[in-house]
Write an enzyme that holds these catalytic residues in place. Sequence first.
Site, mmCIF file in Angstrom:
data_model
loop_
_atom_site.group_PDB
_atom_site.id
_atom_site.type_symbol
_atom_site.label_atom_id
_atom_site.label_comp_id
_atom_site.label_asym_id
_atom_site.label_seq_id
_atom_site.Cartn_x
_atom_site.Cartn_y
_atom_site.Cartn_z
ATOM 1 N NE ARG A 48 13.890 51.668 41.918
ATOM 2 C CZ ARG A 48 13.302 51.139 40.594
ATOM 3 N NH1 ARG A 48 12.963 50.126 40.783
ATOM 4 N NH2 ARG A 48 12.481 52.080 40.331
ATOM 5 C CB CYS A 82 16.282 55.275 40.319
ATOM 6 S SG CYS A 82 15.815 55.220 41.438
ATOM 7 C CB THR A 84 14.454 55.082 46.226
ATOM 8 O OG1 THR A 84 13.586 56.384 46.098
ATOM 9 C CG2 THR A 84 14.386 54.218 47.382
ATOM 10 C CB THR A 126 10.031 56.592 47.113
ATOM 11 O OG1 THR A 126 12.056 56.438 47.683
ATOM 12 C CG2 THR A 126 10.593 57.019 45.374
ATOM 13 C CE LYS A 163 8.646 54.589 39.992
ATOM 14 N NZ LYS A 163 9.622 54.620 39.331
ATOM 15 C CB CYS A 193 11.198 60.765 43.998
ATOM 16 S SG CYS A 193 10.166 59.921 42.458
#
Length: 227
Positions: A48, A82, A84, A126, A163, A193
Site C-alpha cells: 500500500r 491495515c 494504510t 507507515t 513483517k 500501523c
Amino acid sequence: MKMLGVLGGMGPLASAEFMRQLTLLTPAERDQDHIPTILWSDPRVPDRTAARVSGGEDPLPALVRGIRGLEAAGCGAIVIPCNTAHGWYEGMRAATDLPILHIVDAAAAELRRQGVTEGPIGLMGTTGTLAMRLYQDRLGIECLTPDAETQERLVMPCVGLVKANRIAEAYAPLAEVAQGLRARGAKAVVLGCTEIPLGIAAGPTLDFPVIDTIAALARAAILWARE
C-alpha cells in the site's frame, strides 16, 4: 449473531493479532458467545505504501477481490486490520453494500475511552498513511508526526522487522519514536500501523496513553456485532 468479515493479510501477523484481540476482548463464557468471523488473509495484496508514494501497483483490485469473497461467505460487515489500506476506503465502499468499519473512527473512539479528548496527539504509521493524511484529516485533532528522517530511519524499518517476524528487534526504535512524540507534547500516541502495536508490545509498557489500533478495531467490531 451476524458474521464479521476480516479483510486481512496486510500483514498476516497483524491479522492474526486482530483475531486474538477480538477473542480476548469479547465478553464470553463459552464458544457460542464469541463473534462468528471469516478471515480473508491474502498477503498477495500489493504494498500500500509503495502504491501511494512511489507509483507501485494499485492494491484496490485485490482488496475488492477479498471483499467479494467475504460477501459470498455471508458476512454482514467488514473490518480491515491495515491502516494504510484505508487510503482506498472510498473505492472499497463503492464496491459493496456491506458496512466497512473505519479503523480511524475506531481509534478516535479508543482515544475517548482513554479520556483523551483534545490534542496534540502523536501519530505513528507507515509513510503512506502519513502522506495520505488518513488520521490528520479524519480525526479533527492536531497530530504530531515523526520527521522524515526519523520516519525512514526508525519507523519504516521496524514495520519491516515485524513483517519479517523479527518483532523483538522492533521494540527499542519504536519506543524511541513514541517517547519523542510524547516529549513534544503529545497527550497520547496513536499506533496507526497494525505492525507497530506488535513491536511496542515486545518490550516494557510505555508510561503514557498509547492507542493500539488493532485492539481499537476489535472493540469497534464487538460493538457492531452486539448492536
